[in-house]
Design an enzyme around this catalytic site. Structure first.
Site, mmCIF file in Angstrom:
data_model
loop_
_atom_site.group_PDB
_atom_site.id
_atom_site.type_symbol
_atom_site.label_atom_id
_atom_site.label_comp_id
_atom_site.label_asym_id
_atom_site.label_seq_id
_atom_site.Cartn_x
_atom_site.Cartn_y
_atom_site.Cartn_z
ATOM 1 N N GLU A 152 22.457 -3.310 -14.923
ATOM 2 C CA GLU A 152 21.996 -4.527 -14.816
ATOM 3 C C GLU A 152 20.314 -4.838 -14.605
ATOM 4 O O GLU A 152 20.067 -5.210 -13.117
ATOM 5 C CB GLU A 152 22.312 -5.338 -13.679
ATOM 6 C CG GLU A 152 24.087 -6.278 -14.162
ATOM 7 C CD GLU A 152 24.521 -6.693 -12.828
ATOM 8 O OE1 GLU A 152 24.092 -6.861 -11.800
ATOM 9 O OE2 GLU A 152 25.577 -7.657 -13.642
ATOM 10 N N GLU A 309 31.163 -6.511 -17.787
ATOM 11 C CA GLU A 309 32.084 -6.699 -16.851
ATOM 12 C C GLU A 309 32.809 -7.928 -16.639
ATOM 13 O O GLU A 309 32.203 -9.449 -16.874
ATOM 14 C CB GLU A 309 30.815 -6.843 -15.460
ATOM 15 C CG GLU A 309 30.585 -5.082 -15.188
ATOM 16 C CD GLU A 309 29.247 -5.632 -14.334
ATOM 17 O OE1 GLU A 309 29.751 -5.908 -13.024
ATOM 18 O OE2 GLU A 309 28.984 -4.135 -14.418
HETATM 19 C C1 GLA Z 1 27.239 -6.781 -10.521
HETATM 20 C C2 GLA Z 1 27.316 -4.961 -11.224
HETATM 21 C C3 GLA Z 1 28.575 -4.097 -10.676
HETATM 22 C C4 GLA Z 1 28.754 -5.232 -9.663
HETATM 23 C C5 GLA Z 1 29.157 -6.311 -9.907
HETATM 24 C C6 GLA Z 1 30.088 -7.126 -8.526
HETATM 25 O O1 GLA Z 1 27.901 -6.988 -11.873
HETATM 26 O O2 GLA Z 1 26.567 -4.855 -12.013
HETATM 27 O O3 GLA Z 1 27.855 -3.143 -9.881
HETATM 28 O O4 GLA Z 1 28.197 -4.979 -8.415
HETATM 29 O O5 GLA Z 1 28.631 -7.241 -9.620
HETATM 30 O O6 GLA Z 1 30.301 -9.060 -9.139
#
Ligand code: GLA
Ligand code: ZN
Length: 667
Positions: A152, A309
């Site tokens: 991210e 994710e």
């Molecule tokens: C983000 C991060 C993860 C985690 C999630 C929690 O997407 O990439 O590492 O922290 O949030 O929702």
């Protein structure tokens, strides 16, 4: 069917075995549970840097060796991460320049993650070193199928190195000419002329923050810094593992980086999807999420993307973390697949025992066994995904495009004037997108630089800024038979937020739309106007343009105020096409009904003829049709012929009723 990196839907997610280094029996249990959960992949190493390089230049890959072998032995694909998203404490201690400097000018101390300087040569070198080691070690590992670069990417750094990099970037952008920069930034205003490059700093709350052109330049610079940081990261991977694709996980409509530019550097686009389900606005959430899926699918050139994710149950970062009801995560995952995802991945496989995210949903809870609702749901979904592998690689064909341009979203945010309280650029885009989403018509979400020519209809709401060449591209699209729609406050400025002279919409667009906009009114929340269009009256809220027709046909008129009876909706025939101008904002069903009419005129055909009831979304991908219920109760659809239910092989026809969170995959 297009070539894809996999021949099955990836089902898995973030796996952090390094947190369980002292209890390796948990690793074996993880393998047993992954098999039970029909999980076929694991993303590893995202936050493992301190474990892999415990001291500067001292590497230890034992844990990763063992885990990759175990995963491979159990038939799992590995998505291997580069660890730059969180660095070891020793690195920050020894090289403070890697720490991010906030807008306040104060350098952060070590802590959290995603807080590195994007320019620091030391950080870039350290990242390359660890990435090179990873690539060399695992280049031939049979389990490793993809690189997950960093995590991210986000934020920005205001350190001296970044300030200098910004100035260097500006020199290129403005042809080494301060005169050009002063002109483009209109620096004569408030006596802001710059006489030396060293006088320019990043936009700051306690410094320069009223020069919108500069803020745009800064965002473009931050985007390019991320891209160059990323390119630096992947250089050793491209060299050593040229056949392993790279991706990085994007975040919804995060506007700190121009994702539409960044996406072009990826082999495959991926994003992290965390809708706020079951809070009383599921249909809105479903439409917003569909829009984001389509935006990322389009960014990747229409190719399938990864949902890198999602949570198998709740998150921990809302103020109040509501549990999604049973079946919700399955429906949400199926929606991703329906819109072009070739993966359903979770954050996270196993809940951590300590740390900040220990109460974030996971496939395996602290109880450690498979006898939980969430585990059973994940495992059921895994079985379902195994039956859908035919869809892998399939693209979606869109007749309609909505322009939702990242750079325009910045420009819309930065100018001062008219209704400063309500800009809501992406929401405006979604409003128009929704009109087609509800009808099961696939929509591409494009930037203003993408090719318009393949679409029957292009809707560009609130197209405030025009980049170089956009005017010409609108012109040739309409001339060649395209249908182009724009709305209020459109076509006002160039890429440096300089207003076009000679009236709006800019230059040749006045001829194309056949209108001239003389003034713009803004309405306080307590006031509204209305527009009569096609025998009905629609509210005008927040903002509206007062336009004149210069040849366009007037389709709708204002009903109140001193501009009563003046045009509010127009269409102009230009070349073989049509250019529509919707001069006002409506938060009701105007976009919906207007698009109904446009669909007819532009001969847009629904992707399939299933009639969806309220709350149902129908979506075609390849040969499969997904019928999904996002209503808060059961909902109905009418099948236009006999279909086969792909998940159980049974024939279905006529009216069907889907339970809450129910869905069907039909062929
Ligand atoms: C983000 C991060 C993860 C985690 C999630 C929690 O997407 O990439 O590492 O922290 O949030 O929702
Ligand atoms: Zn910096």
């Amino acid at each position: 069917m297009k070539p894809s990196f996999f021949d099955h839907i990836i089902h898995g997610g973030d796996y952090n075995p390094d947190q369980w280094i002292d209890t390796p029996e948990i690793w074996d249990e993880d393998m047993r549970l992954m098999n039970l959960a029909h999980v076929n992949s694991a993303t590893v190493g995202i936050f493992s840097w301190a474990m892999l390089e415990p001291e500067e230049g001292v590497y230890n890959f034992d844990f990763l060796d063992e885990i990759l072998d175990k995963l491979h032995k159990n038939g799992k694909d590995v998505i291997l991460a580069t660890p730059s998203g969180a660095r070891p404490v020793w690195l920050s201690q020894k090289y403070p320049e890697v720490l991010r400097v906030e807008e306040t000018g104060i350098r952060n101390e070590y802590g959290v993650r995603h807080n590195h300087c994007l320019t620091s040569p030391v950080y870039r070198e350290k990242v390359q070193n660890i990435n090179r080691r990873l690539a060399e070690r695992y280049k031939n590992h049979p389990a490793v199928k993809m690189w997950h670069i960093s995590n991210e990417y986000c934020g920005e750094c205001h350190c001296d190195l970044c300030q200098q990099a910004f100035r260097d970037w500006l020199k290129v952008e403005y042809h080494n000419s301060l005169d050009e920069l002063n002109f483009k930034w209109w620096n004569g205003f408030w006596s802001h002329q710059v006489t030396d490059w060293s006088q320019i700093n990043s936009p700051k709350f306690r410094g320069e923050n009223h020069v919108s052109a500069m803020k745009l330049a800064w965002r473009r610079f931050v985007t390019d810094s991320h891209i160059s940081f990323f390119e630096n990261e992947i250089a050793p991977l491209r060299e050593i593992t040229p056949d392993i694709p790279v991706t990085t996980n994007f975040m919804k409509l995060y506007d700190g980086i121009d994702y539409q530019k960044f996406a072009k550097k990826l082999d495959l686009v991926s994003w992290d999807n965390y809708p706020a389900w079951d809070r009383g606005y599921n249909e809105k959430e479903a439409c917003d999420t569909a829009f984001v899926h389509d935006a990322f699918r389009t960014m990747g050139g229409g190719k399938p993307f990864f949902m890198m994710e999602s949570t198998p149950s709740l998150v921990n970062w809302h103020n109040v973390n509501k549990l999604p009801r049973p079946g919700r995560q399955e429906l949400s995952s199926i929606q991703a697949v329906a819109h072009g995802a070739d993966s359903v991945q979770y954050f996270q496989w196993r809940k951590s025992r300590g740390g900040h995210e220990k109460y974030h949903g996971a496939v395996v809870d602290h109880c450690g066994h498979e006898n939980t609702r969430v585990f059973k749901e994940v495992s059921h979904l895994g079985e379902v995904l195994e039956k859908l592998s035919d869809v892998v690689g399939e693209e979606c064909n869109s007749q309609v495009a909505v322009v939702a341009d990242w750079e325009n979203s910045w420009a819309v945010k930065y100018f001062c004037g008219y209704n400063n309280d309500h800009r809501d650029y992406f929401d405006e885009c979604i409003k128009w997108y929704k009109a087609f989403w509800k009808k099961g018509v696939s929509v591409d979400v494009i930037s203003m630089e993408d090719d318009f020519s393949e679409y029957k209809l292009v809707v560009a709401p609130f197209l405030y800024m025009l980049k170089d060449g956009t005017k010409e591209r609108i012109e040739s699209y309409v001339k060649n038979g395209g249908n182009f729609v724009t709305t209020y406050l459109s076509c006002l400025v160039d890429k440096d937020d300089l207003c076009y002279l000679g009236g709006f919409p800019a230059d040749n667009l006045k001829d194309i739309f056949g209108i001239w906009c003389e003034e713009t009114d803004s309405l306080p929340d307590t006031m509204k106007n209305s527009v009569s269009y096609s025998g009905k009256s629609y509210d005008v809220v927040k903002v509206c343009d007062l336009i004149h027709s210069n040849g366009a046909t007037v389709l709708g008129e204002y009903e109140e105020d001193f501009y009563k009876n003046r045009p509010a909706v127009t269409v102009n025939n230009y070349g073989n096409g049509k250019a529509y101008y919707v001069a006002f904002r409506n938060d009701g069903d105007f976009a919906d009904e207007f698009c109904n009419k446009l669909s007819g005129e532009a001969s847009i055909t629904p992707d399939c003829s299933i009639k969806a009831g309220e709350g149902i979304s129908v979506r075609k991908r390849g040969n499969l049709i997904f019928v999904m219920n996002f209503a808060d109760g059961e909902a109905k659809a009418t099948l236009d012929r006999e279909y086969t239910d792909v998940l159980n092989g049974k024939a279905l026809s006529g009216e069907i009723t889907l339970p809450i969170c129910g869905y069907l995959v039909l062929e």
